[in-house]
Design a protein around this motif. Structure first.
Motif, PDB file in Angstrom:
ATOM      1  N   ALA A  96       1.585   5.118  -0.187  1.00 24.45           N
ATOM      2  CA  ALA A  96       1.546   6.429   0.458  1.00 24.45           C
ATOM      3  C   ALA A  96       2.871   6.767   1.132  1.00 24.45           C
ATOM      4  O   ALA A  96       3.101   7.924   1.509  1.00 24.45           O
ATOM      5  CB  ALA A  96       0.414   6.482   1.481  1.00 24.45           C
ATOM      6  N   THR A 126      -5.467   9.481   1.342  1.00 25.10           N
ATOM      7  CA  THR A 126      -4.065   9.326   0.940  1.00 25.10           C
ATOM      8  C   THR A 126      -3.851   9.498  -0.561  1.00 25.10           C
ATOM      9  O   THR A 126      -2.722   9.426  -1.037  1.00 25.10           O
ATOM     10  CB  THR A 126      -3.514   7.937   1.336  1.00 25.10           C
ATOM     11  N   THR A 129      -1.301  12.110  -1.707  1.00 22.27           N
ATOM     12  CA  THR A 129       0.048  11.707  -1.310  1.00 22.27           C
ATOM     13  C   THR A 129       0.578  10.626  -2.234  1.00 22.27           C
ATOM     14  O   THR A 129       1.740  10.662  -2.650  1.00 22.27           O
ATOM     15  CB  THR A 129       0.047  11.198   0.139  1.00 22.27           C
TER      16      THR A 129
END
Length: 201
Positions: A96, A126, A129
């Protein structure tokens, strides 16, 4: 905290490696992921193994002639990888927060592979991302290959991401779905609890 850390405490590297070594000794094919990736691009291409674990996939790809870099958050897994193949490039990093240049790595990979249920085991929230970070590591035209379970039968934790959610993350990062399979042996995907997805930047 990642679901992987919750599950293992990040101390399972040697146990994980031993399990696959036992499978290999029993005659099971443990190189499906590497074979799948090798069918997508020629030897010499640059491959990022995202969530490389103990290095099973990446070591095999390196043996086949690929220029590989491995990244994982779990120090116990990386310790096994470095012991097995000290000549290869292994980095400890959270996907991430992954920035290749910060590690001194050029971000122009031909293929990024995320095998071994990477996405369902990420820290909740996450996933988008991580897709963005991995996409940024690809050259234009490069491929993101991810295989993961979609139901409890194929996962050690409750399902964390659906295929449609994953596709949405990929679309938001500028990726296009190229193909989808049910296994690393490239069996056609017709629904079911496991999928291998190929997206192109």
């Amino acid at each position: 905290m990642s679901r992987w850390r919750d599950l293992t405490g990040e101390t399972s590297g040697e146990d994980y490696a031993a399990r696959f070594a036992a499978l290999a000794r029993s005659g099971k094919d443990v190189h499906g992921e590497a074979r799948f990736c090798a069918a997508l691009l020629p030897a010499g291409a640059r491959v990022l193994d995202a969530g490389c674990g103990t290095g099973r996939v990446m070591i095999r790809l390196a043996e086949l002639g690929y220029d590989c870099v491995g990244v994982d958050l779990d120090a116990s897994m990386l310790a096994v990888a470095r012991q097995q193949a000290p000549e290869l490039s292994w980095y400890q990093a959270d996907l991430a927060e992954f920035e290749p240049r910060r590690l001194g790595v050029s971000p122009d990979f031909d293929l990024v592979v995320a095998a071994g249920n990477i996405f369902p085991l990420l820290a909740a929230g996450t996933e988008a991302t991580v897709v963005q970070r991995l996409t940024a590591a690809l050259r234009p035209g490069g491929l993101l290959v991810a295989g993961f379970g979609l139901d409890e039968a194929h996962l050690p934790v409750p399902p964390g991401i659906t295929l449609s959610e994953y596709d949405d993350c990929c679309a938001a990062a500028g990726l296009t779905l190229v193909d989808r399979f049910a296994t690393w042996d490239a069996d056609p995907y017709q629904g079911g609890g496991y999928a291998v997805s190929v997206h192109r930047r």
